[in-house]
Design an enzyme around this catalytic site. Structure first.
Site, PDB file in Angstrom:
ATOM      1  CB  SER A 123      -0.882  -0.017   1.245  1.00 13.76           C
ATOM      2  OG  SER A 123      -1.663   1.138   1.233  1.00 13.76           O
ATOM      3  N   GLY A 124       0.587   2.139  -0.937  1.00 14.89           N
ATOM      4  CA  GLY A 124       1.342   3.386  -1.015  1.00 14.89           C
ATOM      5  C   GLY A 124       2.597   3.284  -1.861  1.00 14.89           C
ATOM      6  CB  THR A 128      -3.560   3.668  -7.687  1.00 18.63           C
ATOM      7  OG1 THR A 128      -3.944   2.581  -6.866  1.00 18.63           O
ATOM      8  CG2 THR A 128      -4.773   4.285  -8.312  1.00 18.63           C
ATOM      9  CG  ASN A 173      -1.877   5.521  -0.630  1.00 16.92           C
ATOM     10  OD1 ASN A 173      -1.904   6.743  -0.765  1.00 16.92           O
ATOM     11  ND2 ASN A 173      -1.952   4.670  -1.643  1.00 16.92           N
ATOM     12  CB  SER A 176      -5.123   3.317   0.687  1.00 13.78           C
ATOM     13  OG  SER A 176      -4.894   1.943   0.592  1.00 13.78           O
ATOM     14  CB  SER A 177      -6.830   0.994  -4.326  1.00 14.23           C
ATOM     15  OG  SER A 177      -5.995   1.889  -4.995  1.00 14.23           O
ATOM     16  N   GLY A 367      -0.598  -5.560  -2.848  1.00  5.94           N
ATOM     17  CA  GLY A 367       0.596  -6.396  -2.719  1.00  5.94           C
ATOM     18  C   GLY A 367       0.569  -7.129  -1.406  1.00  5.94           C
ATOM     19  CD  GLU A 369      -2.314  -5.120   2.821  1.00  4.28           C
ATOM     20  OE1 GLU A 369      -3.047  -5.613   3.697  1.00  4.28           O
ATOM     21  OE2 GLU A 369      -2.647  -4.163   2.092  1.00  4.28           O
TER      22      GLU A 369
END
Ligand code: ATP
Ligand code: MG
Length: 1004
Positions: A123-124, A128, A173, A176-177, A367, A369
């Site tokens: 994340s981050g 995206t 993020n 974040s998605s 990804g 985690e």
């Protein structure tokens, strides 16, 4: 214009090409495959750091792109950058996400096959962003028609909508998605984007009802509340997308608002321990917004329908269950609305044209985690990554193997960890963790997260990649909690807490609530909760199973496509630019499987290149191949590497490519090229300069020749013109000459004009200068008349001029000469000679006349005087005298005495001989008692006689005699003078007493 732009682009590319390999020392290698210590993680991190410090965020591992989030704008996403990467050989430019996109696009166009780009990372890390960059790249660089612009715009604009509903601010993020996204971009046969399709995965619904400290709910709630606050709208790009919102209006916002209201419902416990809702304010709102009956809703939130065999029993819920029901409803409403939204977007992206299309899929998925506490979500996410890793290994190895096979290269399979075993552990039917979880969920009797853990220990406890506190040895025990189990993922171990697993997997929405929602008047909600669902008595698949199924269909989708990979790395946890956290990065390198990937790439050959390209770059290193190699490229390359002294183990020659095993071999070749370049540059420069010089010279020479030729031509044309003209003139002249005597006709007209003109022009140089000049230019026949007239005119003119030029004196003299001529012309010898002797006014100055004489004749005016010799009438003695003429008389004077005065009235005549003597006899009348005739000899006889005659005014008094003459001496007495010629002049008295005058006869 277009070609100029292309030139600039090519130049850029060349510069990059040159720079790319040679600049490796400064900024590491731009392809990890070229890293000598390819097994060393430190070397890997070093290279990444070196490049990151220079803001080079992209590095390749072969065709895989490693991207490090720069957390700052780098200015590398401009349109000119996009153009630079368009249609360029993958390795010719520095690594870039555009190169990946372009490569996939070119391959798709040329091979008409499908591709996908898998973007992963934590994340981050920038997944995206990368997917957006790729979309933008396609939007800018793909060919486009007006009508298809809509499709492209919708593809681009679907992003902000999905981000509003599916993204949230998390600790990691700000945007974040919270769902996985796979987006297909469809291209027609011309490579124009014509449509798309989006599949979403596992939206994190729990966020609707619970957020960690410092995190937020999905953006849309805030956007709604802020009522489209400018800043936030701009950040999420909402206002740019009215088209997609058209349908939203009340219904969608109503749903979102109802979720907010749901959260505010407060429950209380009554005496029986049943949940009640004392304040129905929120209920009313929710019922209104969702279009349901408030009483129904109230009941459904606090009661549960239990189906007995034949009847339904409604029993109240405990406070705890009511809260659960409320949250389940919120999650279900939001989750299904999100799915509805994705479907809505898909229907707007669908391309109804059924011609064959190729696609590029973009997979922006969470990804691997690893948190301190990992729950059901992390379990699903890591399972997903496990599956994708498998795909990657399979595809990469397969691709590598396929290439070696195609090229006929021997290849030793390398050992790699196949994570299929872990995938199986999770997903295997009946035996896998998901199956066990499902079983636990549906099992009758009290199932808890703990009982699930026990089941796991029982069923998969022996699996090498599974561990629990109980199963772990004394060492590992400490690190695992009672509620936890640990999986040894390909990327490392992750410990999951089973708390909430069952609930989340079940994702149960009470039937009672479902019924209420199915009856909703809200159009969207009705589409989300279909009545058919109620009728279907079968249990809906669990979340885990759903996820497993959707993953397997995703893999099916991917497996049929050609892959490209982007691995995103997050440089630090603080969202800060230029911070490179070694520890964090090592961690990511590990669980992104990058070292593994590099090893697989390097197992074979570090570098491979098509013979043509290799030869093109290095041909200057071998005299045989420089500057041109005309044979097959493979032979050229062989010649080249032999010359370079490659050792057999360093390379292999395939069918179309050369494979170089070690980077150092390539670098040595690069260094040689670098060294060689300078010499080549000098040579090329010299050749080029000489070429330029020669070209210039040839140009000048040709120009000179051309000029010369033209000039000569011009001269020749002029000459020929002249000759033609001359011929015409001459011919005309000849014709004119032949017909010159004919009447005027075209043939002779010009000739005659010419002759006339010529004659007249000539004449002016030959005109007579004096009256006496009788010469005259002979005229041509036709001009005789004119000539005569001219001549006369000319003479008259001359005469007139002459006359005007004569003085009065000269006129008088001329008149005298005329008189002389009348008297003597043709009669007396010597007259002709006398003509050119001008007459004088007088031959004696007044001073030479004696004053006495002057006194005597003072009353008369002296007209003329001349010295004479007077011969005595008797003895013919000669005496010097002066003859003086006045207007009345002639005087013969001797010094002071007037010897004889002859009045003109008494003058009878004057006689002279016809010979050349000067004798003149003035005859007087006898009755005048004069002394007799005067016999005189005068040097100016003609002059004297003329003056006398003119004074006397009788012209016929002069008598020119021949032989002799008589003269009067005295009355009755006459004398005779005989004239004769002889050898010399003589005057004497002859025997007969006569005066004989002998003159010399001269022919005149
Ligand atoms: N290439 C880039 N250039 C500049 N900034 C970037 C880049 N990539 C990412 N960022 C910054 O990092 C932030 C996070 O990136 P992004 O949202 O793409 O992460 P993500 O991998 O999608 O994370 P998540 O898994 O949470 O969705 C972006 O909002 C942006 O500020
Ligand atoms: Mg994201």
């Amino acid at each position: 214009m277009e070609s100029k732009k292309e030139d600039v682009r090519r130049k850029h590319i060349r510069l990059h090409m040159e720079g790319a390999l040679t600049a490796r020392d400064k900024v590491g290698v731009q392809d990890f495959v070229l890293l000598d210590a390819y097994t060393s993680e430190s070397a890997f991190v070093d290279n990444l750091r070196k490049r990151f410090n220079e803001n080079l965020i992209y590095t390749y591992i072969g065709t895989l792109l490693v991207s490090v989030n720069p957390y700052q704008e780098l200015g590398i996403y401009t349109v000119s950058q996009m153009e630079l990467y368009q249609g360029v050989n993958f390795f010719e430019l520095p690594p870039h996400v555009y190169a990946i996109a372009d490569n996939a696009y070119r391959m798709m166009c040329s091979e008409l096959n499908n591709h996908f780009i898998l973007i992963s990372g934590e994340s981050g890390a920038g997944k995206t962003e990368a997917s957006k960059k790729i979309l933008q790249y396609f939007a800018v660089t793909c060919p486009m028609t007006q009508s298809l612009q809509i499709a492209r715009d919708r593809l681009l604009l679907s992003n902000p909508v999905l981000e509003a509903f599916g993204n949230a601010r998390t600790l990691r993020n700000d945007n974040s998605s919270r769902f996985g996204k796979y987006m297909d971009i469809q291209f027609d046969f011309q490579g124009i984007p014509v449509g798309g399709h989006i599949i979403s995965y596992l939206i994190e619904k729990s966020r609707v009802v619970y957020q960690n400290q410092g995190e937020r709910n999905f953006h849309i709630f805030y956007q709604l509340l802020a009522g489209g606050e400018e800043e936030r709208l701009a950040f999420l790009g909402l206002e740019r997308d009215p088209q997609l919102y058209k349908y939203l209006s009340q219904n969608l916002f109503g749903i979102i608002a109802s979720v907010l209201h749901l959260g505010n419902i407060g429950f209380e416990e009554d005496d029986q321990g049943c949940a009640t809702i004392p304040d129905t304010h929120e209920i009313k709102w929710i019922a209104k917004l969702l279009g349901v009956h408030p009483a129904d809703l109230l009941e459904a939130l606090t009661h549960r329908k239990i189906e007995a065999k034949t009847e339904e029993v409604i029993c109240p819920l405990t406070l705890e269950l009511s809260v659960y029901a409320r949250d389940a409803m919120a999650k279900a409403v939001y989750g299904r609305t999100f799915t509805w939204l994705v479907n809505k977007i898909n229907s707007s992206l669908v391309n109804k044209d059924f011609t064959r299309k190729t696609v590029i899929g973009l997979l922006d998925i969470y990804g691997f985690e690893v948190f301190d506490k990992n729950g059901f979500e992390q379990f699903c996410i890591n399972y997903c990554n496990e599956k994708l890793q498998q795909l990657l290994i399979e595809r990469t190895l397969k691709a590598e193997q396929a290439e070696y096979e195609m090229e006929g290269i021997e290849w030793e399979p390398i050992k790699y960890f196949n994570n299929k075993i872990i995938c199986d552990l999770v997903e295997e039917r009946h035996k896998g963790i998901i199956s066990i979880l499902d079983e636990e969920c549906i099992r009758p009797g009290p199932a808890t997260d703990l009982s699930f853990l026990e089941k796991l220990e029982e069923k998969v406890g022996k699996h090498a990649h599974f561990e629990t506190r109980k199963l772990a040895g004394p060492k590992g025990r400490k690190r695992i909690g009672w509620m936890e189990f640990r999986l040894l993922h390909y990327a490392g171990e992750v410990t999951y807490c089973t708390k909430g697993f069952l609930e989340k997997n079940n994702d149960l929405l009470y039937r009672h609530l479902k019924e209420v929602l199915c009856k909703s008047k809200n159009v969207i909600l009705r589409e989300c909760f279909l009545r058919a669902e109620l009728e279907n008595r079968r249990r809906p698949p669990t979340v885990g199973t759903q996820f497993k199924n959707s993953l397997s269909s995703l893999l099916e989708i991917l497996i049929s496509k050609e892959p490209s990979y982007i691995r995103c790395i997050k440089p630090n946890d603080r969202k800060e630019p230029s911070k490179f956290d070694d520890f964090l990065i090592r961690h990511q390198i590990k669980y992104l499987g990058l070292m593994e990937h590099l090893r697989v790439r390097r197992a074979g050959f570090a570098y491979r290149r098509k013979y043509e390209h290799f030869l093109q770059r290095y041909k200057s290193l071998c005299p045989d191949t420089w500057p041109h190699w005309h044979g097959p490229p493979a032979e050229g390359v062989e010649r080249l590497i032999n010359y370079m002294g490659y050792k057999p183990e360093e390379y292999k020659l395939g069918k179309t490519k050369i494979f170089i095993r070690f980077p150092r071999t390539l670098f040595a070749t690069e260094d040689a090229l670098e060294f060689c370049k300078h010499q080549l540059v000098a040579r090329i420069q010299a050749t080029y300069k000489s070429c330029l010089g020669r070209r210039e010279y040839v140009k000048k020479r040709q120009a000179a020749i051309k000029l010369e030729a033209h000039w000569r031509g011009a001269l020749a044309r002029k000459a020929i013109q002249r000759r033609k003209w001359a011929v015409r003139i001459i011919r005309k002249f000849i014709k004119g000459f032949i017909s010159r005597n004919k009447p005027l006709c075209p043939d002779n007209e010009e000739f005659i004009v010419f002759v006339r003109k010529n004659y007249i022009l000539n004449l002016r140089y030959h005109l007579p200068k004096t009256v006496l000049d009788k010469s005259w230019l002979r005229p041509p026949g036709i001009l005789e008349n004119a000539s005569d007239l001219l001549r006369k005119m000319c003479v008259r003119n001359l005469v007139q001029k002459y006359c005007r030029g004569i003085t009065a004196e000269r006129k008088a003299m001329m008149q005298q000469k005329v008189v002389t001529s009348e008297i003597f012309r043709g009669r007396k010898d010597g007259y002709t000679e006398s003509l050119n002797q001008p007459f004088a006014n007088s031959r004696i100055n007044e001073g030479d006349i004696n004053p006495k004489v002057l006194q005597l004749i003072s009353h008369e005016k002296i007209q003329y005087g001349v010295p004479v010799i007077k011969y005595d009438r008797k003895g013919f003695k000669a005496r010097q005298r002066q003859l003086i003429l006045t207007q009345k008389a002639a005087y013969v004077v001797e010094l002071a005495k007037i010897k004889q005065k002859i009045e003109y009235s008494a003058l009878k005549g004057v006689s002279t001989s016809n010979l050349r003597d000067g004798i003149l006899v003035i005859h007087v009348s006898p009755e005048d008692k004069q002394k007799g005739d005067a016999v005189l000899q005068c040097g100016h006889m003609f002059e004297a006689v003329t003056k006398l005659v003119m004074l006397v005014k009788k012209e016929n008094i002069v008598n020119v005699v021949q032989g002799s003459l008589q003269f009067f001496i005295s009355p009755g007495k006459e004398g005779t003078i005989v004239f004769d010629t002889g050898p010399e002049e003589q005057i004497y008295k002859n025997k007969n007493g006569q005066l004989t005058v002998v003159s010399v006869r001269r022919k005149s």
